[in-house]
Design an enzyme around this catalytic site. Sequence first.
Site, PDB file in Angstrom:
ATOM      1  N   LYS A 166       6.981  -1.788   8.809  1.00 56.25           N
ATOM      2  CA  LYS A 166       7.747  -0.639   8.341  1.00 56.25           C
ATOM      3  C   LYS A 166       8.882  -0.292   9.313  1.00 56.25           C
ATOM      4  CE  LYS A 166       5.154  -0.779   4.829  1.00 56.25           C
ATOM      5  NZ  LYS A 166       3.889  -0.125   4.534  1.00 56.25           N
TER       6      LYS A 166
HETATM    7  C1  LIG Z   1       2.625  -0.122   3.700  1.00 53.65           C
HETATM    8  C2  LIG Z   1       2.413   0.726   2.512  1.00 53.65           C
HETATM    9  C3  LIG Z   1       1.256   1.489   2.350  1.00 53.65           C
HETATM   10  C4  LIG Z   1       0.057   1.368   3.258  1.00 53.65           C
HETATM   11  O1  LIG Z   1       0.340   1.601   4.580  1.00 53.65           O
HETATM   12  P1  LIG Z   1      -0.646   1.014   5.732  1.00 53.65           P
HETATM   13  O2  LIG Z   1      -0.137   1.680   6.971  1.00 53.65           O
HETATM   14  O3  LIG Z   1      -0.447  -0.470   5.737  1.00 53.65           O
HETATM   15  O4  LIG Z   1      -2.021   1.393   5.373  1.00 53.65           O
HETATM   16  C5  LIG Z   1       1.165   2.333   1.253  1.00 53.65           C
HETATM   17  N1  LIG Z   1       2.162   2.407   0.355  1.00 53.65           N
HETATM   18  C6  LIG Z   1       3.283   1.671   0.469  1.00 53.65           C
HETATM   19  C7  LIG Z   1       4.362   1.825  -0.561  1.00 53.65           C
HETATM   20  C8  LIG Z   1       3.440   0.795   1.540  1.00 53.65           C
HETATM   21  O5  LIG Z   1       4.545   0.045   1.622  1.00 53.65           O
END
Ligand SMILES: *Cc1c(COP(=O)(O)O)cnc(C)c1O
Length: 326
Positions: A132
Amino acid sequence: MAVASGTAALHAAYAAIGLSPGQTLVTTPLTFSATATTALHLGARVRFADVCEDTLNLDPSAAAAAIDASVSAITAVDYAGHPADIPAIQAIAEQCGAVVVEDAAHAIGGSLEGVPVGAMASLTTFSFHPVKTVTSGEGGAVVCGDARFEPALRRFRDHGMVRAVEHQRHPEEGSWHQEVHALGLNYRMPDILAALGTSQLRRLGAFVARRRALVARYHDLLAGIPGLRLPAQRPGADPAWHLFAVRVLDGRRREVHERLRAQNIGTQVHYWPVHRQPLFEDLGYRAGICPVAESAYDQLLSLPLFPAMTDADQDRVAGAVREILQ
Ligand SMILES: *Cc1c(COP(=O)(O)O)cnc(C)c1O
């Protein structure tokens, strides 16, 4: 409130809303599975509503068609970093008394009509997973636009525990006393990761700016290629681009993915619509319920996008795409 992951953030948000058996979450299928599966963990049902053709975000009119008295939450996802139309979703949620959640895992640093992502929905969730825009190694956060959710959020993160004497049922037990008032989990973000996340957060502006510059360059470099559709941006939206998800037309998506991979250029597909996942297939969901998301899936391909990407890297990617499609 910092938590252990973006998934924990969604789970805590839904728990704070009180999502439970007999209730329904309405959400988009064009997302990571956790947007929906965390509602299943609470025993709620999930109803998928289709996306807008341009942004691939939850379509307010599809959400409106999906609401009934059982719907207690509607989650929009800021696909690729383009903010969803939260004001329109909010108006629909008010018709059935539902709470709006914005899964902003892609969109930290973005805004809509000048309002930052995190300041629009009743609850906004973020992920700090390594892929992210900002990472703490693993981690996430929930932002409460509506303060009534805060006590339940904090409890859910920490075993449903109540430590404040004034809120305890049996405070006479003694000053060591702590009480479990509700079901919760250990969803705390470790301090060490919080320290990393705090320092990374200072770089958010620079990360978002570099991603925006790369997206603007992609638009220049890839303009006019036949059979290639570039991501849309609505007026008033200031996306914080997490993905550069193009659409490859004429059934050539697999070919482009494989020929780029042969040149050591990694691409991904975001996302196989969640209702197609075997978990949901086994629950009776079938292809065809969200035709816009399903046909977008057939074309989507996320090209490399990361702040450390150089202009030369990007020239190579764009040149390879142009050569394959032209
Ligand atoms: C990455 C992501 C998640 C989950 O996040 P984690 O930190 O990996 O648990 C949920 N929703 C979206 C849209 C994502 O891209």
